[in-house]
Scaffold this motif. Structure first.
Motif, PDB file in Angstrom:
ATOM      1  N   LEU A 154     -20.787  20.614  10.708  1.00  0.00           N
ATOM      2  CA  LEU A 154     -21.067  22.063  10.841  1.00  0.00           C
ATOM      3  C   LEU A 154     -20.219  21.662   8.874  1.00  0.00           C
ATOM      4  N   ALA A 155     -19.659  20.849   8.758  1.00  0.00           N
ATOM      5  CA  ALA A 155     -19.654  21.169   7.534  1.00  0.00           C
ATOM      6  C   ALA A 155     -21.224  19.869   6.680  1.00  0.00           C
ATOM      7  N   THR A 156     -22.139  19.720   7.103  1.00  0.00           N
ATOM      8  CA  THR A 156     -22.968  19.294   6.410  1.00  0.00           C
ATOM      9  C   THR A 156     -23.829  20.498   5.722  1.00  0.00           C
ATOM     10  N   PRO A 157     -23.703  21.496   5.917  1.00  0.00           N
ATOM     11  CA  PRO A 157     -24.787  22.589   5.030  1.00  0.00           C
ATOM     12  C   PRO A 157     -24.043  22.911   3.716  1.00  0.00           C
ATOM     13  N   LYS A 158     -22.784  23.671   3.499  1.00  0.00           N
ATOM     14  CA  LYS A 158     -22.081  22.942   2.886  1.00  0.00           C
ATOM     15  C   LYS A 158     -21.979  22.374   1.815  1.00  0.00           C
ATOM     16  N   LEU A 159     -21.445  20.818   2.133  1.00  0.00           N
ATOM     17  CA  LEU A 159     -21.296  20.085   1.304  1.00  0.00           C
ATOM     18  C   LEU A 159     -22.813  19.894   0.145  1.00  0.00           C
ATOM     19  N   LEU A 160     -23.501  20.102   1.297  1.00  0.00           N
ATOM     20  CA  LEU A 160     -25.134  18.963   0.481  1.00  0.00           C
ATOM     21  C   LEU A 160     -25.451  20.778  -0.502  1.00  0.00           C
ATOM     22  N   SER A 161     -24.950  21.913  -0.408  1.00  0.00           N
ATOM     23  CA  SER A 161     -25.183  23.072  -1.019  1.00  0.00           C
ATOM     24  C   SER A 161     -24.196  23.451  -2.283  1.00  0.00           C
ATOM     25  N   SER A 162     -23.452  22.450  -2.567  1.00  0.00           N
ATOM     26  CA  SER A 162     -22.294  22.834  -2.936  1.00  0.00           C
ATOM     27  C   SER A 162     -22.408  21.262  -5.062  1.00  0.00           C
ATOM     28  N   GLY A 163     -23.131  21.352  -4.989  1.00  0.00           N
ATOM     29  CA  GLY A 163     -23.199  20.494  -5.875  1.00  0.00           C
ATOM     30  C   GLY A 163     -22.818  18.687  -6.292  1.00  0.00           C
ATOM     31  N   VAL A 164     -22.964  18.828  -7.018  1.00  0.00           N
ATOM     32  CA  VAL A 164     -22.797  16.662  -7.019  1.00  0.00           C
ATOM     33  C   VAL A 164     -21.524  16.672  -5.919  1.00  0.00           C
ATOM     34  N   THR A 165     -20.426  17.453  -6.292  1.00  0.00           N
ATOM     35  CA  THR A 165     -18.629  17.077  -5.825  1.00  0.00           C
ATOM     36  C   THR A 165     -18.955  16.418  -3.823  1.00  0.00           C
ATOM     37  N   GLY A 166     -19.710  17.540  -3.673  1.00  0.00           N
ATOM     38  CA  GLY A 166     -20.360  18.094  -2.149  1.00  0.00           C
ATOM     39  C   GLY A 166     -21.852  17.002  -1.382  1.00  0.00           C
ATOM     40  N   ASN A 167     -22.399  16.560  -2.646  1.00  0.00           N
ATOM     41  CA  ASN A 167     -23.144  15.304  -2.309  1.00  0.00           C
ATOM     42  C   ASN A 167     -22.140  14.413  -2.350  1.00  0.00           C
ATOM     43  N   ASN A 168     -20.844  13.895  -3.033  1.00  0.00           N
ATOM     44  CA  ASN A 168     -20.736  12.800  -3.424  1.00  0.00           C
ATOM     45  C   ASN A 168     -19.732  13.439  -1.862  1.00  0.00           C
ATOM     46  N   ILE A 169     -18.749  14.040  -1.467  1.00  0.00           N
ATOM     47  CA  ILE A 169     -18.066  13.884  -0.077  1.00  0.00           C
ATOM     48  C   ILE A 169     -19.279  13.501   0.406  1.00  0.00           C
ATOM     49  N   PHE A 170     -19.847  14.468   0.883  1.00  0.00           N
ATOM     50  CA  PHE A 170     -21.195  14.155   1.809  1.00  0.00           C
ATOM     51  C   PHE A 170     -21.161  12.719   2.360  1.00  0.00           C
ATOM     52  N   ILE A 171     -21.380  11.785   1.260  1.00  0.00           N
ATOM     53  CA  ILE A 171     -22.097  10.615   1.421  1.00  0.00           C
ATOM     54  C   ILE A 171     -20.832   9.758   1.316  1.00  0.00           C
ATOM     55  N   ILE A 172     -19.472  10.378   1.364  1.00  0.00           N
ATOM     56  CA  ILE A 172     -18.512   8.366   1.451  1.00  0.00           C
ATOM     57  C   ILE A 172     -18.204   9.423   2.818  1.00  0.00           C
ATOM     58  N   VAL A 173     -17.752   9.706   3.420  1.00  0.00           N
ATOM     59  CA  VAL A 173     -16.806  10.669   4.982  1.00  0.00           C
ATOM     60  C   VAL A 173     -18.132   9.990   5.395  1.00  0.00           C
ATOM     61  N   GLY A 174     -19.693  10.585   5.397  1.00  0.00           N
ATOM     62  CA  GLY A 174     -20.536  10.006   6.203  1.00  0.00           C
ATOM     63  C   GLY A 174     -20.854   8.638   6.156  1.00  0.00           C
ATOM     64  N   PHE A 175     -20.176   8.046   5.597  1.00  0.00           N
ATOM     65  CA  PHE A 175     -20.332   6.579   5.736  1.00  0.00           C
ATOM     66  C   PHE A 175     -18.862   6.066   5.817  1.00  0.00           C
ATOM     67  N   VAL A 176     -18.439   6.438   5.908  1.00  0.00           N
ATOM     68  CA  VAL A 176     -16.800   5.992   6.685  1.00  0.00           C
ATOM     69  C   VAL A 176     -17.015   6.646   8.576  1.00  0.00           C
ATOM     70  N   LEU A 177     -17.255   7.733   8.784  1.00  0.00           N
ATOM     71  CA  LEU A 177     -17.883   7.898  10.160  1.00  0.00           C
ATOM     72  C   LEU A 177     -19.129   6.818  10.908  1.00  0.00           C
ATOM     73  N   LEU A 178     -19.187   6.743   9.376  1.00  0.00           N
ATOM     74  CA  LEU A 178     -20.577   5.588  10.289  1.00  0.00           C
ATOM     75  C   LEU A 178     -20.406   4.082  10.676  1.00  0.00           C
ATOM     76  N   GLY A 179     -19.534   3.376   9.423  1.00  0.00           N
ATOM     77  CA  GLY A 179     -18.879   2.578  10.085  1.00  0.00           C
ATOM     78  C   GLY A 179     -18.122   2.316  11.050  1.00  0.00           C
ATOM     79  N   LEU A 180     -16.834   3.665  10.989  1.00  0.00           N
ATOM     80  CA  LEU A 180     -16.164   3.950  12.635  1.00  0.00           C
ATOM     81  C   LEU A 180     -17.081   3.555  13.848  1.00  0.00           C
ATOM     82  N   SER A 181     -17.631   4.679  14.162  1.00  0.00           N
ATOM     83  CA  SER A 181     -19.080   4.903  14.864  1.00  0.00           C
ATOM     84  C   SER A 181     -20.213   3.300  15.471  1.00  0.00           C
ATOM     85  N   TYR A 182     -20.910   3.349  14.313  1.00  0.00           N
ATOM     86  CA  TYR A 182     -21.734   2.220  14.425  1.00  0.00           C
ATOM     87  C   TYR A 182     -20.900   0.610  14.665  1.00  0.00           C
ATOM     88  N   GLY A 183     -19.960   0.638  14.462  1.00  0.00           N
ATOM     89  CA  GLY A 183     -19.015  -0.534  14.754  1.00  0.00           C
ATOM     90  C   GLY A 183     -18.966  -1.190  15.919  1.00  0.00           C
TER      91      GLY A 183
END
Length: 450
Positions: free
Chosen positions: A340-369
């Motif tokens: 739900l936060a993805t559209p806002k993050l990826l349209s908010s410039g560098v800071t939003g892009n970075n947050i999307f990537i870092i938070v996404g990787f953390v969730l990926l690790g917790l679920s993919y593990g």
């Protein structure tokens, strides 16, 4: 090898034993060696796939699709990228037949050799300006071969660990092989970041991008010997036989327990949908629609991959405390909220892009593990080896294969809400599949006690 819950007996001369057992009587591998071998093997596989995925964004649109726009060239590259996941179930079916006839070592040797040859073939492949459409067809052929190879590289270790690990540590053992994903990504992204910085754009597109594919071949050679040492171990092979973890035909599996394959694939869908949406997709979206430098994006993703590795380890602790199914379900809910936060993050410039990537990787690790074999206990013993492999193949195909293509194509046309809906649908599918699995287990338990 008592930590895995079994004791092997000598089988070197047992009639009818697996060819790998009859031919080898050397010292058995230790649990630590098995863990290292699995991580090395999985890292090499993921390295190959991430090298292709990154090149699909940074290289292939210019080298193989130069007459298309940057967007359309990237979409065509993603279409080729998805071919491997279509081939993967086919590779599993073929490899199971090879293992039944010639043994596990032969199967893995063929698979990893094919993976290495296909990767090097891409490295030497001339671009469109030299071969025309033939270059595209050859690229697709090599990509198909990569998928066949990955389907054939299944070693059965997750199933063996699930059946032999102490009941209070199954989550910990389940996450070991998953560490190969962030390690493979770090290696691939680091190589591309270095080459992209050290070379001019013309040099990078001419020859620089080929070096990661050369490295992949060398990595596969190391992985081949590590995996062969693993599967040729007498204790390992005997344990597989004692647990009846032997290959059966895919057609027989589908006929008798096909519903379990479907549940296993959809139970991990949220994790697999997220997989390429935090690795390959952001690189393409940012390169097309953001002024953020590519090397900066790669460095943020490398940091995210390290975070994912820590999260994978944490997932083992969480699963052992709260249960693997509960952990996977909770992560699906978090992924849904993240979507739900993805559209806002990826349209908010560098800071939003970075947050999307870092938070996404953390969730990926917790679920993919914990996505590996969460519901494979549904399979009867004789089908678990093939069932676990095919369930994973189908989860990759349904959840991850077309994720970059669909997300980029729909986002370019309808906006980033498309990424939100894609992730959200994956989370819903996971929750529904886990619910069905729980209901089936409850019904079977009630019937057995009646």
């Amino acid at each position: 090898m008592s930590s895995l819950g079994y004791t092997a007996s000598p089988v070197g001369g047992t009639p009818g034993a697996d060819p790998d057992v009859r031919a080898h009587s050397e010292e058995d591998v230790t649990p630590g060696e098995i863990a290292v071998g699995v991580i090395i093997g999985r890292s090499s596989e993921y390295f190959d796939f991430f090298v292709f995925g990154i090149a699909a964004v940074l290289v292939f649109p210019s080298v193989f699709f130069p007459h298309f726009s940057a967007l359309n060239g990237t979409l065509l590259s993603f279409a080729v990228f998805s071919i491997a996941f279509v081939a993967r179930p086919v590779g599993t079916a073929i490899s199971m037949a090879i293992q039944r006839r010639w043994g596990r070592a032969a199967k893995m040797t063929v698979a990893l050799f094919l993976l290495g040859v296909a990767t090097v073939g891409i490295a030497f492949l001339p671009g469109y300006e030299v071969l025309g459409r033939t270059a595209i067809w050859l690229l697709a052929l090599f990509r198909f071969a990569q998928g066949l190879a990955l389907g054939g590289s299944w070693d059965g270790l997750p199933s063996l660990l699930a059946m032999n690990a102490p009941s209070n540590r199954r989550g910990w053992y389940a996450m070991i092989g998953q560490l190969g994903a962030p390690l493979g990504f770090v290696l691939a992204a680091s190589l591309f970041a270095y080459l992209y910085t050290a070379l001019s754009k013309a040099e990078f597109l001419d020859f620089g991008w080929r070096y990661p594919f050369y490295v992949a071949f060398a990595v596969n050679v190391v992985a081949l010997f590590a995996r062969l040492q693993l599967v040729m171990g007498q204790t390992y092979t005997q344990a597989m036989q004692e647990r009846e973890l032997e290959p059966v035909s895919v057609t027989r599996l589908i006929d008798e327990e096909g519903s379990h394959v479907a549940i296993g694939a959809f139970a991990a869908l949220a994790s697999f949908a997220l997989f390429h949406l935090v690795t390959v997709f952001p690189l393409s979206w940012i390169s097309l629609y953001s002024p953020q430098p590519i090397v900066h994006v790669l460095m943020v993703q490398i940091l995210g991959a390290f975070c994912a590795a820590l999260a994978i380890v944490a997932s083992g602790k969480l699963a052992d405390r709260f249960g693997r199914r509960n952990t996977l379900g909770a992560m699906a809910v978090l992924i849904a909220l993240f979507s739900l936060a993805t559209p806002k993050l990826l349209s908010s410039g560098v800071t939003g892009n970075n947050i999307f990537i870092i938070v996404g990787f953390v969730l990926l690790g917790l679920s993919y593990g914990q996505s590996s074999g969460t519901v494979t206990a549904n399979f009867s013993t004789r089908f678990r080896y093939t069932g676990a492999a095919l369930s994973t193949d189908m989860a990759w195909l349904v959840g991850a294969a077309f994720a970059p293509l669909v997300a980029l194509g729909l986002s370019a046309k309808f906006g980033l809400i498309a990424v939100c809906l894609y992730l959200l649908s994956g989370a819903v599918c996971t929750l529904v599949a886990l619910g069905i699995n729980r209901a089936l287990e409850s019904r079977e338990g009630a019937e057995s006690s009646a």
